[in-house]
Design an enzyme around this catalytic site. Structure first.
Site, mmCIF file in Angstrom:
data_model
loop_
_atom_site.group_PDB
_atom_site.id
_atom_site.type_symbol
_atom_site.label_atom_id
_atom_site.label_comp_id
_atom_site.label_asym_id
_atom_site.label_seq_id
_atom_site.Cartn_x
_atom_site.Cartn_y
_atom_site.Cartn_z
ATOM 1 N N MET A 16 -13.981 19.372 -44.317
ATOM 2 C CA MET A 16 -13.312 20.669 -44.414
ATOM 3 C C MET A 16 -11.992 20.490 -45.141
ATOM 4 O O MET A 16 -11.650 19.414 -45.557
ATOM 5 C CB MET A 16 -13.137 21.253 -43.030
ATOM 6 C CG MET A 16 -14.467 21.740 -42.460
ATOM 7 S SD MET A 16 -14.274 22.410 -40.841
ATOM 8 C CE MET A 16 -13.662 21.010 -39.963
ATOM 9 N N ARG A 20 -4.056 22.301 -41.826
ATOM 10 C CA ARG A 20 -5.109 21.291 -41.713
ATOM 11 C C ARG A 20 -6.242 21.761 -40.810
ATOM 12 O O ARG A 20 -5.996 22.362 -39.769
ATOM 13 C CB ARG A 20 -4.539 19.991 -41.113
ATOM 14 C CG ARG A 20 -3.160 19.645 -41.597
ATOM 15 C CD ARG A 20 -2.535 18.481 -40.837
ATOM 16 N NE ARG A 20 -3.278 17.247 -40.957
ATOM 17 C CZ ARG A 20 -2.986 16.135 -40.270
ATOM 18 N NH1 ARG A 20 -1.990 16.138 -39.389
ATOM 19 N NH2 ARG A 20 -3.705 15.061 -40.447
ATOM 20 N N LYS A 27 -8.124 16.852 -33.910
ATOM 21 C CA LYS A 27 -6.844 16.551 -34.568
ATOM 22 C C LYS A 27 -5.698 17.212 -33.815
ATOM 23 O O LYS A 27 -4.697 16.572 -33.506
ATOM 24 C CB LYS A 27 -6.903 17.055 -36.014
ATOM 25 C CG LYS A 27 -5.857 16.472 -36.914
ATOM 26 C CD LYS A 27 -5.987 17.019 -38.338
ATOM 27 C CE LYS A 27 -7.179 16.419 -39.054
ATOM 28 N NZ LYS A 27 -7.496 17.124 -40.304
ATOM 29 N N SER A 38 -49.027 6.372 -16.352
ATOM 30 C CA SER A 38 -48.129 6.151 -17.479
ATOM 31 C C SER A 38 -48.125 7.450 -18.283
ATOM 32 O O SER A 38 -49.181 7.903 -18.724
ATOM 33 C CB SER A 38 -48.626 4.985 -18.328
ATOM 34 O OG SER A 38 -47.808 4.848 -19.459
ATOM 35 N N THR A 79 -46.368 10.560 -23.502
ATOM 36 C CA THR A 79 -45.653 11.794 -23.853
ATOM 37 C C THR A 79 -45.921 12.259 -25.283
ATOM 38 O O THR A 79 -45.588 13.394 -25.608
ATOM 39 C CB THR A 79 -44.137 11.637 -23.621
ATOM 40 O OG1 THR A 79 -43.718 10.409 -24.201
ATOM 41 C CG2 THR A 79 -43.826 11.652 -22.146
ATOM 42 N N TYR A 136 -40.331 2.565 -14.916
ATOM 43 C CA TYR A 136 -39.999 1.886 -16.170
ATOM 44 C C TYR A 136 -40.193 2.807 -17.363
ATOM 45 O O TYR A 136 -40.860 3.846 -17.272
ATOM 46 C CB TYR A 136 -40.869 0.628 -16.348
ATOM 47 C CG TYR A 136 -42.326 0.920 -16.580
ATOM 48 C CD1 TYR A 136 -42.799 1.135 -17.884
ATOM 49 C CD2 TYR A 136 -43.228 1.008 -15.527
ATOM 50 C CE1 TYR A 136 -44.135 1.421 -18.110
ATOM 51 C CE2 TYR A 136 -44.563 1.293 -15.743
ATOM 52 C CZ TYR A 136 -45.008 1.505 -17.037
ATOM 53 O OH TYR A 136 -46.316 1.799 -17.276
ATOM 54 N N ARG A 143 -52.278 -1.071 -27.202
ATOM 55 C CA ARG A 143 -53.360 -0.207 -27.720
ATOM 56 C C ARG A 143 -54.448 -1.096 -28.280
ATOM 57 O O ARG A 143 -54.228 -1.828 -29.231
ATOM 58 C CB ARG A 143 -52.841 0.679 -28.838
ATOM 59 C CG ARG A 143 -51.629 1.513 -28.516
ATOM 60 C CD ARG A 143 -51.208 2.194 -29.808
ATOM 61 N NE ARG A 143 -50.086 3.095 -29.637
ATOM 62 C CZ ARG A 143 -48.817 2.718 -29.756
ATOM 63 N NH1 ARG A 143 -48.510 1.451 -30.022
ATOM 64 N NH2 ARG A 143 -47.864 3.601 -29.607
ATOM 65 N N HIS A 192 -14.270 7.563 -49.305
ATOM 66 C CA HIS A 192 -15.274 8.444 -48.707
ATOM 67 C C HIS A 192 -16.564 7.688 -48.437
ATOM 68 O O HIS A 192 -17.128 7.732 -47.345
ATOM 69 C CB HIS A 192 -15.541 9.630 -49.642
ATOM 70 C CG HIS A 192 -16.579 10.574 -49.120
ATOM 71 N ND1 HIS A 192 -17.898 10.473 -49.476
ATOM 72 C CD2 HIS A 192 -16.483 11.590 -48.241
ATOM 73 C CE1 HIS A 192 -18.572 11.426 -48.848
ATOM 74 N NE2 HIS A 192 -17.748 12.112 -48.096
ATOM 75 N N CYS A 242 -44.835 5.790 -21.799
ATOM 76 C CA CYS A 242 -45.163 4.919 -22.920
ATOM 77 C C CYS A 242 -45.197 5.633 -24.258
ATOM 78 O O CYS A 242 -45.594 5.069 -25.257
ATOM 79 C CB CYS A 242 -46.484 4.204 -22.673
ATOM 80 S SG CYS A 242 -47.875 5.347 -22.617
ATOM 81 N N ARG A 273 -7.369 9.193 -33.920
ATOM 82 C CA ARG A 273 -8.658 9.546 -33.336
ATOM 83 C C ARG A 273 -9.376 8.245 -33.015
ATOM 84 O O ARG A 273 -9.024 7.186 -33.546
ATOM 85 C CB ARG A 273 -9.486 10.404 -34.275
ATOM 86 C CG ARG A 273 -9.829 9.701 -35.572
ATOM 87 C CD ARG A 273 -10.630 10.592 -36.503
ATOM 88 N NE ARG A 273 -10.708 9.956 -37.808
ATOM 89 C CZ ARG A 273 -10.699 10.605 -38.968
ATOM 90 N NH1 ARG A 273 -10.594 11.903 -38.987
ATOM 91 N NH2 ARG A 273 -10.788 9.967 -40.095
ATOM 92 N N ARG A 280 -54.503 -0.294 -22.628
ATOM 93 C CA ARG A 280 -55.218 0.960 -22.683
ATOM 94 C C ARG A 280 -56.597 0.726 -23.287
ATOM 95 O O ARG A 280 -56.720 0.162 -24.374
ATOM 96 C CB ARG A 280 -54.444 1.958 -23.554
ATOM 97 C CG ARG A 280 -55.174 3.289 -23.680
ATOM 98 C CD ARG A 280 -54.373 4.300 -24.448
ATOM 99 N NE ARG A 280 -54.336 3.973 -25.862
ATOM 100 C CZ ARG A 280 -53.596 4.645 -26.754
ATOM 101 N NH1 ARG A 280 -52.805 5.617 -26.348
ATOM 102 N NH2 ARG A 280 -53.626 4.316 -28.010
ATOM 103 N N GLY A 329 -13.354 14.527 -44.062
ATOM 104 C CA GLY A 329 -13.424 14.996 -45.442
ATOM 105 C C GLY A 329 -14.297 16.221 -45.664
ATOM 106 O O GLY A 329 -14.468 16.662 -46.787
#
Ligand code: ADP
Ligand code: MG
Ligand code: MG
Length: 892
Positions: free
Chosen positions: A113, A102, A32, A783, A786, A870, A580, A474, A850, A358, A636, A111
């Protein structure tokens, strides 16, 4: 205190044609403050003021909620600056300067604070204000507003006490609107307000304007740490330590009669992105009246008023000159910021003042339209257009919408406050909404109006419905920001939160009833309305094409059914990165053959069962290959521990025993044999293929037969990539790869045709990442799995992590859930090592990811950085990944 500390500047001035700072200083001045400074320096009409920096907030907390002495002088200089520009003096009994105090953090928290208006009024200055403005009513209205806000924000008194007193005063007089209150009425109410303060505090309302100012400044800094602000930051991933700035600014008055007004506006429509001015205003009112929903705001433009069939004049009609000035400001702001702006303005006796600008929050649909339109208008280039879309926001468009042909039992209509459709059970309070949602239930949060205290329930709900409040209420603003569908201001609803009922048109709905809302048109419907699948078209498709031209990473999908494969293709997937095979085994028609295989006593028994599964797997693969002709499909081989397929219930055991003609006892013994203490690290992955090679043989045969058949019938073969899971050593891959190659040879000989294929492995164990050099000698692709790699590297079971991960993130141990966003610092290193060692021993090795992370923008940026070929994400995340990949390319 050291010299360096005294030398730090904490107060920055703006207004009177100049400013110390601008948009680039958001970290220091908050959004602001930085934008007020920027508007002031480009010559827009901004009331003068000063900003106390976010650094002071940090210091305020570091010093036990106290200010350094040096601030006193700086604030005095800031006040002097405002006095000099306005020609009024703070505390002057003849012509008092009034200010607003402000809040404003680096990232906007609408809204959340606190703000205090009309500060500088006391029993004497109010008389001066009445004389100089020649408007007693205005002066006393301003004073009562000030006492009301100050008591709430600074002194922590219950604002209900003041609202109640006002309601009673109106009732006594038979008034309906605040606007009916006369000067004397307000004066009397001020007396009552002061009595309330004295009763509640045992102390009079502060009359010293400097005490008022310091009280408000401290209160705004303190509002940074109130519960609702903390919750908002947690939900929106905003750090707790960046602090807020405080802006002290000369007041301008929208409540000085019929030629004064206040409003909020967007330079384009934040719901649809349409290039049409959009906003609401109120005549003879002050800022917060518009958002608070006390009076129904009027439309900004004539077109919007007519479209809504509303009577009260639009700003365009009521104050045409001001409207002209305002739209010129809109254009200046868009040209300057090169983005859609959300602004607050006030008109004081015909003079326009800008109070805030903003970057406007918008729906995903609007974001796409604005980006594509602005590129067409030449305001931004394509790269900027792409960088401006938050990939995760696209999620809003990748969900089903209501089927336009399905019957709708419409029970009420409200405003289309935030688009999207949602069905769920009716829920009347935020805590219950949160609890039910945690149990996986869809709920519609139904409130008379929402307040910042409801924020956690709004987040948990699938949709929000309010009886009161406009398009900038709001509920509407927060819902749009969160991407939750919302219908606001459905005035026909009678909501009894205590009885937990919703009554409309003589029908009553309670907590067990399901309703549907359509935030695109404001309809509220009884029951669940069927939905349609989303598609990529229009601006969305255009932006995706632009993204595709820029990205280096390919995007594939995780898919194991022809339906998913088709959806993935429609969303632009360039192949399948993870199919899978175990999901196919759960099919009702096959599970008994699967169980028969698992329970078999010997190889012969297993082979007999596998022979039944072969044609089924073959047809699965054929259907998927058909969708992916010419594209890579990574399959797989069987991965999960076998006990996952076994019956659990007694009745299932009995049924299976009959089917297989064995005893229930024998079945249970065998199931016990298969029990594992830690199945995640047990007999699974390639370990199954090594102990039961006939399983992988069957799967390989199904793959190659299907590939040959698809090529024979359609002329285009897919590129099968056979993937061995959970490999930790080179030898494991050698043994399993040998099975696959042998079967391929056999099938090609039988079919009289050869299909190109690859055999590779998942990298999902730390050892595999470290030994990637050796493993790459055998495998043609990696591959990164993860999910398991995170689990095994962190030693955190992802199925049990929910009990503590929330606390871990809250305490900052992990910045984000490592199963959602890749732990780049730790797990990321394993990936980097594997990439480097894999490439060294097999240049050109194909590399992909993957896990769930393949659809997470931050993780995708990491994948681009380490040079993967990829990412693979769930079908609905493919567009998100395409955009994130383009953004990653632009960032490098
Ligand atoms: P929020 O961040 O909650 O919008 P603001 O600080 O913007 O809080 O202020 C709340 C309301 O008060 C807004 O409508 C704003 O336009 C109005 N307001 C703030 N400062 C002034 C001022 N100096 N003169 C007139 N109105 C003001
Ligand atoms: Mg504001
Ligand atoms: Mg795995």
């Amino acid at each position: 205190m050291t010299d360096a500390q005294t030398a730090t500047q904490y107060v920055y001035r703006f207004g009177g044609g100049t400013a110390e700072g601008g948009t680039g200083d958001k970290n220091l001045l908050g959004g602001k403050g930085a934008n007020l400074a920027e508007m002031a320096s480009i010559g827009l009409p901004v009331p003068p003021g000063f900003t106390i920096s976010t650094e002071m907030c940090t210091r305020f907390y570091a010093e036990g909620e106290a200010f350094p002495d040096s601030l006193t002088g700086e604030v005095a200089d800031g006040v002097a600056h405002i006095e000099q520009v306005t020609g009024k003096r703070f505390g002057d009994v003849n012509d008092p300067l009034l200010v607003s105090v402000r809040s404003g953090a680096r990232i906007s928290m609408p809204g959340m604070m606190d703000t205090v208006l009309n500060l500088g009024l006391n029993d004497e200055t109010v008389e001066g204000l009445a004389r100089i403005s020649e408007d007693e009513r205005f002066a006393w209205d301003s004073y009562r507003r000030f006492i009301q806000m100050y008591s709430d924000v600074v002194m922590g008194l219950d604002h209900g006490l003041f609202e109640e007193a006002l309601e009673i005063a109106k009732e006594d007089k038979g008034y309906f609107n605040d606007t009916e209150m006369s000067a004397d009425d307000w004066k009397a109410l001020v007396g009552q307000f002061k009595t309330i303060v004295a009763d509640e505090r045992g102390d009079a309302f502060p009359q010293d304007v400097h005490d008022q100012l310091w009280g408000a400044v401290a209160a705004v800094f303190k509002s940074w740490n109130v519960e609702r602000a903390r919750v908002y930051r947690r939900i929106n991933d905003i750090p707790h330590d960046i602090g807020t700035a405080v802006n002290v600014q000369a007041m301008v008055f929208g409540n000085m009669g019929e030629t004064s007004a206040t409003g909020v506006a967007f330079t384009r429509d934040p719901s649809t992105g349409e290039h049409a001015y959009y906003g609401e205003y109120l005549i003879n009112a002050q800022g917060e009246d518009v958002v608070a929903g006390i009076r129904t705001p009027q439309y900004l433009t004539k077109a919007a008023r007519e479209a809504a069939g509303a009577k009260p004049l639009s700003l365009e009609e009521a104050m045409p000159d001001t409207f002209g000035e305002l739209t010129a400001v809109f254009e200046t702001l868009e040209q300057h910021y090169k983005d859609m702006q959300d602004i607050e303005f006030t008109v004081e006796r015909g003079k326009l003042w800008m109070l805030q600008t903003r970057t406007g929050k918008r729906t995903a649909k609007a974001a796409l339209k604005i980006a594509v339109d602005m590129a067409a208008e030449g305001l931004v280039d394509r790269k900027a257009a792409i960088l401006r879309i938050d990939p995760m926001q696209l999620d809003q468009l990748l969900h089903p919408t209501l089927d336009p042909d399905a019957p709708r039992d419409v029970i009420a209509r409200g405003l289309p406050a935030s688009p999207g459709a949602a069905s769920g059970t009716v829920c009347f309070d935020a805590d219950t909404a949160e609890r039910l949602a945690a149990n996986g239930e869809s709920v519609i949060l139904v409130r008379v109006e929402t307040s910042p205290e409801d924020i956690h329930g709004m987040h948990a709900a699938t949709g929000i419905l309010t009886a009161r409040g406009g398009m900038t209420s709001h509920a509407a603003v927060v819902a749009r920001g969160m991407g939750r569908p919302c219908v606001s201001g459905a005035g026909e609803l009678r909501i009894d939160a205590r009885a937990r009922t919703l009554t409309v048109g003589g029908r009553t709905f309670d907590q067990d009833d399901v309703i549907t809302i359509d935030g695109g048109n404001g309809q509220v419907m009884a029951g669940r309305v069927p939905t349609l699948q989303p598609e990529l078209a229009g601006d969305f498709a255009t932006l995706m094409e632009w993204a595709d031209d820029l990205r280096g990473l390919k995007v594939r999908a995780n898919a194991e059914t022809p339906h998913d494969a088709k959806t993935a293709r429609e969303f632009g997937a360039e192949g399948i990165g993870l199919c899978r095979t175990e999901h196919m085994f759960f099919d009702a028609g096959r599970i008994s053959a699967v169980r028969q295989m698992i329970l078999a006593q010997n190889e012969e028994g297993r082979r007999a069962a596998l022979a039944k599964l072969l044609p089924e797997q073959r047809s699965d693969f054929a259907a998927i290959f058909g969708e992916m002709a010419g594209l890579p499909v990574t399959i797989r081989l069987l991965d999960p521990p076998l006990h996952e397929f076994l019956p659990r219930e007694e009745a299932e055991f009995v049924g299976l025993a009959q089917e297989l003609d064995v005893s229930v006892d024998m079945l249970k013994r065998r199931a016990d044999d298969l029990h594992e203490f830690n199945p995640m690290l047990g007999h699974r992955g390639c370990r199954l293929g090594i102990t039961y090679p006939e399983i992988y043989e069957m799967q390989a045969r199904a793959i190659f037969e299907a590939a040959c058949d698809v090529e024979a019938s359609s002329g285009a073969a897919p590129l099968p990539e056979v993937m061995i899971p959970l490999v930790g050593t080179r030898r494991e891959l050698e043994i399993t790869r040998e099975i696959v190659d042998r079967v391929a040879k056999e099938v090609f000989a039988e079919k009289g045709r050869e299909i190109a294929y690859l055999v590779g492995t998942m990298i999902e164990l730390p050892r595999a990442a470290l030994m990637a050099g050796e493993i790459a000698e055998v495998g043609e692709f990696f591959s990164f799995g993860t999910n398991d790699l995170t689990q095994t590297a962190l030693g955190v079971s992802r199925d049990d992590a929910s009990r503590f991960l929330g606390d871990y993130v809250e305490k900052g141990i992990y910045a984000r859930d490592p199963f959602v966003s890749l732990d780049v610092a730790g797990v990321g290193q394993l990936i980097e090592i594997a990439v480097e060692r894999g490439r060294e021993s097999r240049p050109g090795i194909k590399l992909g990811i993957c896990g769930e992370h393949g659809g997470d923008p931050a993780s995708i940026a990491f994948c681009a950085k380490v040079g993967l070929d990829y990412v693979s994400a769930s079908p609905y995340r493919v567009p998100i990944a395409r955009l994130a990949a383009a953004q990653a390319a632009l960032a490098s």
